[in-house]
Design an enzyme around this catalytic site. Structure first.
Site, PDB file in Angstrom:
ATOM      1  N   PRO A 275      -2.399   7.046  30.545  1.00  0.00           N
ATOM      2  CA  PRO A 275      -2.221   6.709  29.128  1.00  0.00           C
ATOM      3  C   PRO A 275      -3.525   6.192  28.532  1.00  0.00           C
ATOM      4  O   PRO A 275      -4.269   5.445  29.165  1.00  0.00           O
ATOM      5  CB  PRO A 275      -1.171   5.599  29.164  1.00  0.00           C
ATOM      6  N   GLY A 276      -3.814   6.634  27.332  1.00  0.00           N
ATOM      7  CA  GLY A 276      -4.965   6.102  26.595  1.00  0.00           C
ATOM      8  C   GLY A 276      -4.440   5.377  25.374  1.00  0.00           C
ATOM      9  O   GLY A 276      -4.380   4.154  25.319  1.00  0.00           O
ATOM     10  N   TYR A 317      -7.514  14.931  11.634  1.00  0.00           N
ATOM     11  CA  TYR A 317      -6.136  15.341  11.956  1.00  0.00           C
ATOM     12  C   TYR A 317      -5.170  15.065  10.809  1.00  0.00           C
ATOM     13  O   TYR A 317      -3.970  15.150  10.999  1.00  0.00           O
ATOM     14  CB  TYR A 317      -5.599  14.584  13.175  1.00  0.00           C
ATOM     15  N   CYS A 343     -20.788  11.296   1.833  1.00  0.00           N
ATOM     16  CA  CYS A 343     -20.849  12.315   0.781  1.00  0.00           C
ATOM     17  C   CYS A 343     -20.002  13.534   1.098  1.00  0.00           C
ATOM     18  O   CYS A 343     -20.510  14.652   1.167  1.00  0.00           O
ATOM     19  CB  CYS A 343     -22.305  12.729   0.611  1.00  0.00           C
ATOM     20  N   GLU A 344     -18.728  13.323   1.366  1.00  0.00           N
ATOM     21  CA  GLU A 344     -17.823  14.444   1.603  1.00  0.00           C
ATOM     22  C   GLU A 344     -16.458  14.065   1.061  1.00  0.00           C
ATOM     23  O   GLU A 344     -16.017  12.922   1.242  1.00  0.00           O
ATOM     24  CB  GLU A 344     -17.628  14.690   3.108  1.00  0.00           C
TER      25      GLU A 344
HETATM   26  N1  LLP Z   1      -5.651  12.553  30.178  1.00  0.00           N
HETATM   27  C1  LLP Z   1      -6.299  13.639  29.715  1.00  0.00           C
HETATM   28  C2  LLP Z   1      -6.691  14.693  30.645  1.00  0.00           C
HETATM   29  C3  LLP Z   1      -6.585  13.740  28.347  1.00  0.00           C
HETATM   30  O1  LLP Z   1      -7.227  14.808  27.891  1.00  0.00           O
HETATM   31  C4  LLP Z   1      -6.181  12.710  27.460  1.00  0.00           C
HETATM   32  C5  LLP Z   1      -6.479  12.790  26.035  1.00  0.00           C
HETATM   33  C6  LLP Z   1      -5.513  11.599  27.998  1.00  0.00           C
HETATM   34  C7  LLP Z   1      -5.257  11.559  29.363  1.00  0.00           C
HETATM   35  C8  LLP Z   1      -5.056  10.449  27.154  1.00  0.00           C
HETATM   36  O2  LLP Z   1      -4.137  10.847  26.220  1.00  0.00           O
HETATM   37  P1  LLP Z   1      -3.355   9.737  25.355  1.00  0.00           P
HETATM   38  O3  LLP Z   1      -2.487   8.953  26.299  1.00  0.00           O
HETATM   39  O4  LLP Z   1      -4.356   8.884  24.703  1.00  0.00           O
HETATM   40  O5  LLP Z   1      -2.567  10.538  24.392  1.00  0.00           O
HETATM   41  N2  LLP Z   1      -8.719  12.148  19.455  1.00  0.00           N
HETATM   42  C9  LLP Z   1      -7.295  12.460  19.402  1.00  0.00           C
HETATM   43  C10 LLP Z   1      -6.657  12.403  20.759  1.00  0.00           C
HETATM   44  C11 LLP Z   1      -7.329  13.302  21.777  1.00  0.00           C
HETATM   45  C12 LLP Z   1      -6.708  13.210  23.138  1.00  0.00           C
HETATM   46  C13 LLP Z   1      -7.547  13.892  24.164  1.00  0.00           C
HETATM   47  N3  LLP Z   1      -7.079  13.775  25.509  1.00  0.00           N
HETATM   48  C14 LLP Z   1      -6.642  11.492  18.414  1.00  0.00           C
HETATM   49  O6  LLP Z   1      -7.334  10.678  17.816  1.00  0.00           O
HETATM   50  O7  LLP Z   1      -5.452  11.581  18.196  1.00  0.00           O
END
Ligand code: LLP
Length: 420
Positions: A275-276, A317, A343-344
């Site tokens: 999880p991120g 997004y 500037c966008e």
């Molecule tokens: N593991 C892998 C292999 C990933 O590619 C990602 C996220 C994660 C874990 C973590 O995912 P999470 O739990 O955070 O959903 N920038 C975008 C999100 C891009 C996610 C990329 N990969 C945003 O701001 O929504």
């Protein structure tokens, strides 16, 4: 899942600290993180899976602040890194190599070499040519690389197309039909040690269904691979759990655990989660100041000092972030576009947003900005990247300084010959 950004007497606090006091000291814009919120999210996730042999590996692409990574590592988390730079940062933050996993569809030779210097838990490999590359480099270094193979489970995560990763048309992982062949190749290469099976289907996934479908496919595959004699110690089911940005009611870790624990336990593997966003998303806000207000015909604009380079999610997004007045001075509301100085036209945080009436110099908190906020920031328009502050109870720490003009030109030169 709660967070610790709350109003007290009409002023927004992070834990025990007034946001406006932080701005007085460090200026605006500024990212502010709550230690308590992120540790509670980690504990919620970790305890939900108490009945599963597991390791929660924080996907640090969401927030790679050394202090944030360090707090999570200290709480017991492993770290999921997507580049050599992230491994470097994870190590600097005190993460133990044995809990670092290395993701990435395009690892370079330098990155593979760098990671091989440490005994990391697993390289998650995404193609057969990458298996061969890691084998060759490990051989040259006299190492045996622990590898897991990322299989694309072809499941629709029902999320924004830019952050869906588990469909057959996406660039990620190896097609499931090639799984046995790929594991066969990995097992035959002398400098690789097969240790696991990996997947990740996407991000901001609100329901448990896509996880259930994908985990089921992977569990079946893990058992088949084991039966065929492959050493599948780790089953990594990726990240992707959603947080509430607006009105969504995402599944909780407990919902997810109820739905997939028994499926996972059948495999007898150690389960890795990545999880991120769930761990840090609601643990951070971006505070910004209203620079100017103006009206075009019937449209109000609040021009703030943060911009798309600081938080790109709305522009990229069309993501929704709640925006709150840091001091609730007025009860009346206004409808406004909240935009930055870049500037966008794509430089906006909200269109036609109803917000407490505010004026020049008022502070706004852009909520749920702890994930993919600072990490996706840039110096576009030669803007200085903003400071990061971490709050712990009644104390706050500047964990990263605001950049200076000198930072902007670090490493640059004008060759004399070029301009003579
Ligand atoms: N593991 C892998 C292999 C990933 O590619 C990602 C996220 C994660 C874990 C973590 O995912 P999470 O739990 O955070 O959903 N920038 C975008 C999100 C891009 C996610 C990329 N990969 C945003 O701001 O929504």
């Amino acid at each position: 899942m709660g967070h610790h950004f709350r109003y007290r007497n009409k002023e927004m606090f992070c834990e025990g600290v007034r946001l406006s006091d932080i701005v007085k000291e460090v200026g605006s814009p500024v990212y502010i993180y709550s230690k308590r919120t992120l540790l509670e999210a980690y504990t919620e996730f970790d305890t939900a899976f108490a009945n599963v042999d597991h390791l929660v590996c924080f996907a640090m692409k969401a927030n790679s602040s050394l202090s944030v990574v360090s707090l999570l590592a200290k709480a017991g988390a492993g770290i999921d890194c997507n580049s050599g730079g992230e491994i470097f940062r994870a190590l600097k933050a005190g993460a133990h190599p044995s809990k670092i996993i290395f993701t990435g569809v395009g690892k370079t030779e330098e990155e593979i070499r760098f990671a091989l210097q440490y005994d990391i838990l697993m390289f998650k490999v995404e193609s057969r040519s990458e298996l061969r590359a890691i084998d060759r480099i490990a051989g040259e270094m006299g190492k045996k690389a622990p590898v897991g193979i990322r299989i694309n489970p072809n499941v629709d995560p029902k999320t924004h197309p830019y952050i869906a990763t588990g469909l057959a048309e996406d660039k990620f992982g190896i097609d499931q039909s090639m799984a046995f062949e790929s594991f066969g190749l990995a097992a035959s290469l002398p400098n690789l040690r097969v240790v696991g099976l990996d997947m990740h289907i996407g991000s901001q996934i609100v329901d448990v269904d896509p996880f259930v479908q994908a985990a089921t496919k992977m569990a079946v595959l893990a058992l088949e691979l084991k039966k065929a004699g492959f050493n599948i110690e780790h089953l990594d089911i990726g990240g992707g759990m959603a947080i509430p940005y607006k009105v969504e009611k995402p599944a909780s870790p407990k919902d997810l655990a109820d739905a997939i624990s028994s499926i996972l336990n059948v495999t007898d593997c150690k389960i890795l989660f990545e999880p991120g966003r769930f761990l840090v998303g609601n643990a951070g806000v971006l505070v910004t100041k209203v620079l100017y207000t103006k009206k075009h015909k019937n449209k109000n604009f609040l021009i703030v000092d943060a911009a798309m380079n600081d938080l790109i999610r709305p522009s990229l997004y069309d993501a929704y972030h709640k925006i709150r007045a840091v001091e609730l001075k007025k009860v009346e509301t206004m409808v406004a576009d909240i935009v930055g100085p870049v500037c966008e036209s794509g430089d906006f945080f909200a269109h036609n947003r109803t917000i407490n009436k505010c004026k020049q110099n008022d502070l706004l908190a852009i909520m749920s900005a702890g994930a993919y906020g600072f990490t996706m920031s840039s110096n576009y328009n030669a803007r200085l990247r903003v400071p990061e502050v971490l709050v712990d109870g009644n104390k706050f720490y500047v964990v990263r300084d605001r950049e200076t003009y000198d930072d902007l030109i670090r490493g640059e030169r004008i060759p004399e010959e070029l301009v003579k």
